[in-house]
Design an enzyme around this catalytic site. Sequence first.
Site, PDB file in Angstrom:
ATOM      1  N   TYR A 189      -1.869   0.568  10.454  1.00 18.38           N
ATOM      2  CA  TYR A 189      -1.949  -0.109   9.155  1.00 18.38           C
ATOM      3  C   TYR A 189      -0.751   0.249   8.281  1.00 18.38           C
ATOM      4  O   TYR A 189      -0.115  -0.620   7.685  1.00 18.38           O
ATOM      5  CB  TYR A 189      -3.259   0.292   8.471  1.00 18.38           C
ATOM      6  CG  TYR A 189      -3.392  -0.140   7.027  1.00 18.38           C
ATOM      7  CD1 TYR A 189      -3.790  -1.438   6.705  1.00 18.38           C
ATOM      8  CD2 TYR A 189      -3.156   0.760   5.988  1.00 18.38           C
ATOM      9  CE1 TYR A 189      -3.926  -1.841   5.386  1.00 18.38           C
ATOM     10  CE2 TYR A 189      -3.295   0.368   4.661  1.00 18.38           C
ATOM     11  CZ  TYR A 189      -3.684  -0.933   4.365  1.00 18.38           C
ATOM     12  OH  TYR A 189      -3.815  -1.319   3.053  1.00 18.38           O
ATOM     13  N   SER A 210       0.833  -1.203   0.000  1.00 20.50           N
ATOM     14  CA  SER A 210       0.000   0.000   0.000  1.00 20.50           C
ATOM     15  C   SER A 210       0.865   1.250   0.000  1.00 20.50           C
ATOM     16  O   SER A 210       1.969   1.257   0.558  1.00 20.50           O
ATOM     17  CB  SER A 210      -0.900   0.010   1.239  1.00 20.50           C
ATOM     18  OG  SER A 210      -1.607   1.235   1.350  1.00 20.50           O
TER      19      SER A 210
END
Length: 246
Positions: free
Chosen positions: A151, A138
């Site tokens: 995250y 990501s």
Amino acid sequence: MTSRMSVLVLGGSSDIGRAAARAFAKAGYDVGLAGRDVAALEPDAADLRARYNIEVGLFKFDVLDAASFDGFVASLPALPDVVISTVGLLGVQQNAESDLAHATTIMRSNYEGPSLILGLFAEKFLARGNGTIVGVSSVAGDRGRASNYVYGSAKAGFSAFLSGLRARCSRSGVHVVTVKPGFVRTKMTEGMKLIGPLTVDPPVVGKAILNAVEKKADIVYVSGIWRLVMLIIKTLPEAVFKKLKF
């Protein structure tokens, strides 16, 4: 057994996992779908078989159960040519700040589990002398932001793991790809305020993964604009960056 190439998708029930499976099936690959709920994978498997006339296998896989990884790989009827990890959990940042169990689940789902299982496949591929590993990371891992640093930190670790694994495997016939999709319209991002020009749909990610494998790319930002955006964000002085509200 067929003479077709094969791909194994870890996290096969995710939106990106489904999109990747379809992209590879359309390109003529036999497909393996792995996930915690095998029954939930059945409709996708039936669709892929009917639509593309390929073989589709279903396998139970839990990214949080590292003790089962050796057995999982050993149980496969054959090593795939390509393995893709689309596993991930966004979680809730505010909860993770005080709930250690939730923070742990986010970190293990995005870093520990995917890294360990792909590392295990790397050993098998290296022994065989070929194979391609794809990790869906990501842009959140490019720099920690206040709104999702639990995250983001896990994805940063995963990207670093893939980078080191790629360097190690680079002269041994095994290729490692890092894919950074940016904003994607999925169940995981449902309800979030997404920025239109920076957001793509799952099929775009699936095609980008296939293209990266075929072209032996190293690091892929699915939407090219994200490479520029993250370059700017990474070069901001810390004194400026920590004042930003995002």
